[in-house]
Design a protein around this motif. Structure first.
Motif, PDB file in Angstrom:
ATOM      1  N   ARG A 193       0.992  -1.097   0.036  1.00 40.63           N
ATOM      2  CA  ARG A 193       0.040  -0.465   0.271  1.00 40.63           C
ATOM      3  C   ARG A 193       0.890   1.281  -0.066  1.00 40.63           C
ATOM      4  NH1 ARG A 193      -2.010   3.979   3.224  1.00 40.63           N
ATOM      5  NH2 ARG A 193      -0.571   2.614   4.598  1.00 40.63           N
ATOM      6  N   VAL A 194       1.711   1.361   1.102  1.00 45.03           N
ATOM      7  CA  VAL A 194       3.282   2.871   1.121  1.00 45.03           C
ATOM      8  C   VAL A 194       3.291   2.799  -0.140  1.00 45.03           C
ATOM      9  CG1 VAL A 194       4.514   3.043   2.065  1.00 45.03           C
ATOM     10  CG2 VAL A 194       3.428   2.404   3.271  1.00 45.03           C
ATOM     11  N   ILE A 195       4.359   1.658  -1.126  1.00 50.47           N
ATOM     12  CA  ILE A 195       4.669   1.184  -1.913  1.00 50.47           C
ATOM     13  C   ILE A 195       3.573   2.441  -3.580  1.00 50.47           C
ATOM     14  CG2 ILE A 195       5.934   0.562  -3.904  1.00 50.47           C
ATOM     15  CD1 ILE A 195       7.612   1.096  -1.406  1.00 50.47           C
ATOM     16  N   LYS A 196       2.220   1.974  -3.387  1.00 50.00           N
ATOM     17  CA  LYS A 196       1.940   2.260  -4.779  1.00 50.00           C
ATOM     18  C   LYS A 196       1.362   3.408  -3.896  1.00 50.00           C
ATOM     19  CE  LYS A 196      -1.094  -2.245  -5.428  1.00 50.00           C
ATOM     20  NZ  LYS A 196      -2.798  -2.466  -4.830  1.00 50.00           N
ATOM     21  N   ASN A 197       1.734   4.026  -3.131  1.00 53.53           N
ATOM     22  CA  ASN A 197       0.975   5.715  -2.759  1.00 53.53           C
ATOM     23  C   ASN A 197       2.168   6.375  -2.446  1.00 53.53           C
ATOM     24  OD1 ASN A 197      -1.877   4.834  -2.871  1.00 53.53           O
ATOM     25  ND2 ASN A 197      -1.492   4.716  -0.541  1.00 53.53           N
ATOM     26  N   ALA A 198       3.220   5.843  -3.237  1.00 49.07           N
ATOM     27  CA  ALA A 198       4.506   6.873  -3.101  1.00 49.07           C
ATOM     28  C   ALA A 198       4.694   7.508  -4.095  1.00 49.07           C
ATOM     29  CB  ALA A 198       5.640   6.267  -3.589  1.00 49.07           C
ATOM     30  N   PRO A 199       5.116   9.342  -4.462  1.00 51.86           N
ATOM     31  CA  PRO A 199       5.371   9.944  -5.347  1.00 51.86           C
ATOM     32  C   PRO A 199       6.022   9.118  -6.843  1.00 51.86           C
ATOM     33  CG  PRO A 199       6.643  10.759  -3.693  1.00 51.86           C
ATOM     34  CD  PRO A 199       6.095   9.620  -3.371  1.00 51.86           C
ATOM     35  N   ASP A 200       5.980   9.909  -8.049  1.00 48.08           N
ATOM     36  CA  ASP A 200       6.307   9.386  -8.641  1.00 48.08           C
ATOM     37  C   ASP A 200       8.284   9.024  -9.063  1.00 48.08           C
ATOM     38  OD1 ASP A 200       3.615   9.052  -9.942  1.00 48.08           O
ATOM     39  OD2 ASP A 200       4.298  10.930 -11.425  1.00 48.08           O
ATOM     40  N   TRP A 201       8.347   8.788  -9.992  1.00 42.21           N
ATOM     41  CA  TRP A 201      10.127   8.489 -10.214  1.00 42.21           C
ATOM     42  C   TRP A 201       9.824   9.425 -11.186  1.00 42.21           C
ATOM     43  CZ3 TRP A 201      13.183   4.048  -7.937  1.00 42.21           C
ATOM     44  CH2 TRP A 201      12.692   3.550  -6.973  1.00 42.21           C
ATOM     45  N   SER A 202      11.943   9.590 -11.524  1.00 42.38           N
ATOM     46  CA  SER A 202      12.444   9.768 -12.638  1.00 42.38           C
ATOM     47  C   SER A 202      12.378   8.011 -13.759  1.00 42.38           C
ATOM     48  CB  SER A 202      14.171  10.358 -12.221  1.00 42.38           C
ATOM     49  OG  SER A 202      13.912  11.866 -11.819  1.00 42.38           O
ATOM     50  N   PRO A 203      11.792   8.398 -14.447  1.00 43.12           N
ATOM     51  CA  PRO A 203      11.986   6.703 -15.521  1.00 43.12           C
ATOM     52  C   PRO A 203      13.295   6.913 -16.123  1.00 43.12           C
ATOM     53  CG  PRO A 203      11.052   9.066 -17.276  1.00 43.12           C
ATOM     54  CD  PRO A 203      10.900   9.359 -15.489  1.00 43.12           C
ATOM     55  N   GLY A 204      13.222   5.754 -16.322  1.00 44.44           N
ATOM     56  CA  GLY A 204      15.273   5.058 -16.696  1.00 44.44           C
ATOM     57  C   GLY A 204      14.990   5.414 -17.927  1.00 44.44           C
ATOM     58  N   LYS A 205      16.465   5.084 -19.066  1.00 48.48           N
ATOM     59  CA  LYS A 205      16.506   5.568 -20.240  1.00 48.48           C
ATOM     60  C   LYS A 205      17.675   4.782 -20.838  1.00 48.48           C
ATOM     61  CE  LYS A 205      15.141  10.848 -19.628  1.00 48.48           C
ATOM     62  NZ  LYS A 205      15.498  12.093 -20.051  1.00 48.48           N
ATOM     63  N   GLN A 206      17.094   4.552 -22.018  1.00 49.65           N
ATOM     64  CA  GLN A 206      18.055   3.215 -22.032  1.00 49.65           C
ATOM     65  C   GLN A 206      19.037   4.671 -23.618  1.00 49.65           C
ATOM     66  OE1 GLN A 206      19.982   0.561 -21.198  1.00 49.65           O
ATOM     67  NE2 GLN A 206      20.708  -0.426 -23.168  1.00 49.65           N
ATOM     68  N   ARG A 207      19.910   4.502 -24.459  1.00 50.63           N
ATOM     69  CA  ARG A 207      20.201   5.580 -25.447  1.00 50.63           C
ATOM     70  C   ARG A 207      18.866   6.362 -25.144  1.00 50.63           C
ATOM     71  NH1 ARG A 207      20.352   0.291 -29.364  1.00 50.63           N
ATOM     72  NH2 ARG A 207      22.240  -1.038 -28.715  1.00 50.63           N
ATOM     73  N   GLY A 208      18.944   6.930 -24.350  1.00 51.71           N
ATOM     74  CA  GLY A 208      18.573   7.968 -24.863  1.00 51.71           C
ATOM     75  C   GLY A 208      16.962   8.252 -24.363  1.00 51.71           C
ATOM     76  N   GLN A 209      16.417   7.397 -23.919  1.00 46.14           N
ATOM     77  CA  GLN A 209      14.885   7.210 -24.406  1.00 46.14           C
ATOM     78  C   GLN A 209      13.817   6.520 -23.537  1.00 46.14           C
ATOM     79  OE1 GLN A 209      12.889   8.365 -26.950  1.00 46.14           O
ATOM     80  NE2 GLN A 209      14.997   8.668 -27.833  1.00 46.14           N
ATOM     81  N   PRO A 210      12.862   7.247 -23.049  1.00 44.36           N
ATOM     82  CA  PRO A 210      12.822   6.419 -21.401  1.00 44.36           C
ATOM     83  C   PRO A 210      12.059   4.945 -21.257  1.00 44.36           C
ATOM     84  CG  PRO A 210      11.543   8.316 -22.449  1.00 44.36           C
ATOM     85  CD  PRO A 210      12.497   8.552 -22.633  1.00 44.36           C
ATOM     86  N   VAL A 211      12.544   4.115 -20.711  1.00 42.71           N
ATOM     87  CA  VAL A 211      11.790   2.761 -20.810  1.00 42.71           C
ATOM     88  C   VAL A 211      11.576   2.339 -19.566  1.00 42.71           C
ATOM     89  CG1 VAL A 211      13.620   1.985 -22.095  1.00 42.71           C
ATOM     90  CG2 VAL A 211      14.097   1.879 -20.416  1.00 42.71           C
ATOM     91  N   LYS A 212      10.580   0.998 -19.612  1.00 42.81           N
ATOM     92  CA  LYS A 212      10.020   0.353 -17.717  1.00 42.81           C
ATOM     93  C   LYS A 212      11.249  -0.160 -17.390  1.00 42.81           C
ATOM     94  CE  LYS A 212       5.574   0.101 -19.564  1.00 42.81           C
ATOM     95  NZ  LYS A 212       4.053  -1.489 -19.576  1.00 42.81           N
ATOM     96  N   VAL A 213      11.850  -0.377 -16.085  1.00 44.27           N
ATOM     97  CA  VAL A 213      12.106  -0.956 -15.447  1.00 44.27           C
ATOM     98  C   VAL A 213      11.398  -1.553 -14.468  1.00 44.27           C
ATOM     99  CG1 VAL A 213      14.734  -0.337 -14.164  1.00 44.27           C
ATOM    100  CG2 VAL A 213      13.879   0.129 -15.730  1.00 44.27           C
ATOM    101  N   ARG A 214      12.222  -2.675 -13.903  1.00 43.59           N
ATOM    102  CA  ARG A 214      11.845  -3.898 -12.491  1.00 43.59           C
ATOM    103  C   ARG A 214      12.748  -3.639 -11.563  1.00 43.59           C
ATOM    104  NH1 ARG A 214       7.718  -7.229 -13.430  1.00 43.59           N
ATOM    105  NH2 ARG A 214       8.246  -7.099 -15.274  1.00 43.59           N
ATOM    106  N   MET A 215      12.377  -3.133 -10.539  1.00 38.71           N
ATOM    107  CA  MET A 215      13.033  -3.137  -9.146  1.00 38.71           C
ATOM    108  C   MET A 215      12.390  -3.815  -8.147  1.00 38.71           C
ATOM    109  SD  MET A 215      14.498   1.480  -9.651  1.00 38.71           S
ATOM    110  CE  MET A 215      15.724   0.377  -7.880  1.00 38.71           C
ATOM    111  N   ILE A 216      13.257  -4.022  -7.488  1.00 36.95           N
ATOM    112  CA  ILE A 216      12.698  -4.524  -6.146  1.00 36.95           C
ATOM    113  C   ILE A 216      13.309  -3.814  -4.602  1.00 36.95           C
ATOM    114  CG2 ILE A 216      13.220  -6.449  -4.856  1.00 36.95           C
ATOM    115  CD1 ILE A 216      12.843  -7.975  -7.249  1.00 36.95           C
ATOM    116  N   LEU A 217      12.929  -3.190  -4.197  1.00 34.80           N
ATOM    117  CA  LEU A 217      13.404  -2.284  -2.478  1.00 34.80           C
ATOM    118  C   LEU A 217      12.741  -2.983  -1.207  1.00 34.80           C
ATOM    119  CD1 LEU A 217      12.871   1.260  -3.426  1.00 34.80           C
ATOM    120  CD2 LEU A 217      14.886   0.130  -3.982  1.00 34.80           C
ATOM    121  N   PRO A 218      13.625  -3.426  -0.199  1.00 37.03           N
ATOM    122  CA  PRO A 218      13.109  -3.668   0.798  1.00 37.03           C
ATOM    123  C   PRO A 218      12.418  -3.046   1.409  1.00 37.03           C
ATOM    124  CG  PRO A 218      15.487  -3.287   1.383  1.00 37.03           C
ATOM    125  CD  PRO A 218      14.830  -3.367  -0.127  1.00 37.03           C
ATOM    126  N   VAL A 219      11.289  -2.896   2.214  1.00 40.04           N
ATOM    127  CA  VAL A 219      10.311  -2.211   3.274  1.00 40.04           C
ATOM    128  C   VAL A 219      10.960  -3.086   4.969  1.00 40.04           C
ATOM    129  CG1 VAL A 219       8.645  -1.104   4.451  1.00 40.04           C
ATOM    130  CG2 VAL A 219       9.475  -1.225   1.293  1.00 40.04           C
TER     131      VAL A 219
END
Length: 224
Positions: A193-219
């Motif tokens: 719930r807390v991660i879903k309500n977190a503010p936006d991030w700066s998107p990841g970029k590959q070759r200068g283009q924004p792409v989708k990135v998967r991450m894992i963080l511990p709470v």
């Protein structure tokens, strides 16, 4: 005065002879005991004179059952159908369209195939990894401020880390949030719930283009 034995009465010389005689005698007694047959006072017993009081056993003849009759086989009736059979049908023409040489026909229009659906690839490592706006310290401060320790986990004294997986899309939104390893007692749901309500991030970029990135963080859940 030295005592001397009379050699004539010295029994040590004949000890071997006495031993052999005793051994032979014992062996003969053992063999005789095994070979001795004892029939009692009456001598041999004539087994043919014993009167038996056994009841005569009547032999019951086996009942012969006749075999069941064979099943009746019904052969299918084959009806010969002639190869050439005329079928008289009253067919009436219902087409009443006049076609001239000057008439033109349009080519039929077929539905164009739909373009294949493009599935965007979700990357794990990119040239420029996504980051929370304001840095990770700001993000964790937001998580600590928004997180509420579950009452069940507090009563049971449960502490530990919940690993949350999510995807940062091209716009920096946190999507597909799920707990992949948790500690239970309501902590997993609270971390999601807390991660879903977190503010936006700066998107990841590959070759200068924004792409989708998967991450894992511990709470981390820790009782104060």
């Amino acid at each position: 005065m030295e005592l001397r034995k009379n050699p004539k009465i010295d029994l040590e010389r004949k000890r071997n002879a006495f031993f052999n005689i005793g051994l032979a005698t014992s062996l003969m007694l053992v063999i005789s005991a095994f070979e001795w047959r004892f029939y009692g006072d009456g001598g041999l017993v004539n087994l043919g004179e014993i009167d038996d009081d056994f009841e005569e056993i009547m032999e019951i003849p086996q009942t012969l059952q006749p075999p069941p009759p064979p099943p009746v086989v019904v052969l299918p009736k084959i009806v010969e159908v002639p190869d050439e059979e005329e079928i008289e049908e009253d067919v009436k023409s219902i087409i009443d369209v006049e076609i001239n040489e000057d008439d033109t026909f349009e080519d039929p229009i077929f539905d164009e195939p739909l373009p294949p659906e493009i599935v965007e690839e979700v990357l794990i490592f990119v040239e420029s990894m996504p980051e929370p706006i304001g840095g990770m310290s700001t993000f964790y401060k937001h998580v600590a401020k928004q997180m509420k320790y579950p009452n069940q986990a507090r009563r049971m004294g449960i502490e530990g880390k919940v690993y949350v997986q999510f995807v940062i899309d091209k716009n920096g939104k946190l999507t597909e949030v799920q707990a992949i390893k948790g500690i239970g007692a309501g902590c997993d749901e609270e971390a999601v719930r807390v991660i879903k309500n977190a503010p936006d991030w700066s998107p990841g970029k590959q070759r200068g283009q924004p792409v989708k990135v998967r991450m894992i963080l511990p709470v981390t859940f820790k009782l104060g």
